[in-house]
Write a protein that holds these residues in place. Sequence first.
Motif, PDB file in Angstrom:
ATOM      1  N   LEU A 264       0.827  -1.201   0.000  1.00  0.00           N
ATOM      2  CA  LEU A 264       0.000   0.000   0.000  1.00  0.00           C
ATOM      3  C   LEU A 264       0.865   1.257   0.000  1.00  0.00           C
ATOM      4  N   LYS A 265       0.555   2.182  -0.912  1.00  0.00           N
ATOM      5  CA  LYS A 265       1.281   3.436  -1.038  1.00  0.00           C
ATOM      6  C   LYS A 265       0.774   4.477  -0.030  1.00  0.00           C
ATOM      7  N   PRO A 266       1.510   5.571   0.150  1.00  0.00           N
ATOM      8  CA  PRO A 266       0.938   6.726   0.853  1.00  0.00           C
ATOM      9  C   PRO A 266      -0.260   7.268   0.071  1.00  0.00           C
ATOM     10  N   LYS A 267      -1.170   7.932   0.777  1.00  0.00           N
ATOM     11  CA  LYS A 267      -2.418   8.416   0.169  1.00  0.00           C
ATOM     12  C   LYS A 267      -3.078   7.277  -0.621  1.00  0.00           C
ATOM     13  N   PRO A 268      -3.451   6.191   0.067  1.00  0.00           N
ATOM     14  CA  PRO A 268      -3.847   4.969  -0.639  1.00  0.00           C
ATOM     15  C   PRO A 268      -5.252   4.980  -1.221  1.00  0.00           C
ATOM     16  N   THR A 269      -6.106   5.915  -0.790  1.00  0.00           N
ATOM     17  CA  THR A 269      -7.485   5.904  -1.272  1.00  0.00           C
ATOM     18  C   THR A 269      -7.572   6.622  -2.611  1.00  0.00           C
ATOM     19  N   THR A 270      -7.847   5.851  -3.668  1.00  0.00           N
ATOM     20  CA  THR A 270      -7.961   6.414  -5.009  1.00  0.00           C
ATOM     21  C   THR A 270      -9.250   5.906  -5.638  1.00  0.00           C
TER      22      THR A 270
END
Length: 426
Positions: free
Chosen positions: A88-94
């Motif tokens: 999971l990346k930073p700022k994961p909500t896309t």
Amino acid sequence: MTSVEHIQDLRDFIEASPSSFHAAHEAARRLAAAGFTRLDERADWPAHGKHFVIRDGAIIAWAVPENATATTGFNILGAHTDSPSFKLKPKPTTGRFGWLQAGVEVYGGPLLNSWLDRELQFAGRLVDLDGTETLVATGPLLRFPQLAIHLDRGANDGLKLDKQQHMNPIWGQGHPGTADLLGLLAERAGLDADAIGGYDIVVADTQPGQVFGANNEFFAAGRMDNLTSVHAGLAALINAAAPGTAADTVIPVLAAFDHEEIGSGSRSGACGPLLEDILVRVSDGLGASASDRRRAFSTSFCLSADAGHAVHPNYSERHDPANLPVLGGGPLLKINANQRYATDATGAAIWAGLCSAAGAPYQEFVSNNDVPCGSTIGPLTATRLGIRTVDVGTPLLSMHSARELCGVEDPFHLARITETFFRTAV
């Protein structure tokens, strides 16, 4: 324990270990139940007894017999707890077009297409602002949906997946401005989302392991590279260190590192100081001088246990024509002229003797000259510590797939050989 019981226990271990952090803690749970004590790296340690240390997603466990001396050698089974996946990346909500999606980064070298159209989960650790770690595993939550063949008529002629554009899983419907994936993970873990300061979260399969085949000879599951080796070493160490059965001539060690799939370069990886830190402290507890420690290392031995390739019936040309390992034929002795594996002639002879003593078969693996092999923790351990090392492991099909395949008998044989190894001065 029979091979059937072993594979059932391996299935349970894999199911409890969707991330490297879960694998370390499940190993710790089993070790504690068998009388091992967790030690704090910041505290003083007892000289003898059965102990383990967890460092992030890695675990090292050992058993020091009462008559061990400053020059007693270590018999080490090295493995790794991580597997190729997505992190999971930073700022994961896309998301867009009404879909909620997750921003993920490819971890290691997964077979991308094998992750399509599966019910997957997020798993790993959440870390509070005060440093407290909490494990989380969501259960079925997300999916990488494949494009229908009606919209890509050439899909069967060669599927090409762009890691950035196509590997964005869906986990719900809505708008990313009104949803919060990190908040959902915190809720599943029973935490306040505002208190989370960091996270290490990966994607894992949710389908349970399964025995199948005409004679129930196959076993399929996720993360067998390399939980088959971690589990074999764990079972072997618990048995070898049981009261009344422990060896008195060696110190058995299970070293399950993290981050092997991305090069092992971390504080919990085989390139880091973790194993050396533990061995030095154990030796120090036995009163070893620097010279004593080097003498102990000179009589030590490491089995670097990782998965290897069984011959693929549809791609036999990718294998060496004279060395064609099969499922059910026993663990692999992995050999490479360029030292991508650490096996040498002396180590191979020791391995052959251990297999004979355990009454277990083994097979040799070497790569086709036109298909270079990967590497393992073996050369790293040999280089860092000067300990003789051989590379071995369970043969698989579909390595680095979301769901890999082994023979039912092979993990059991690896555990038996390792238990013999943990009782034997080599």
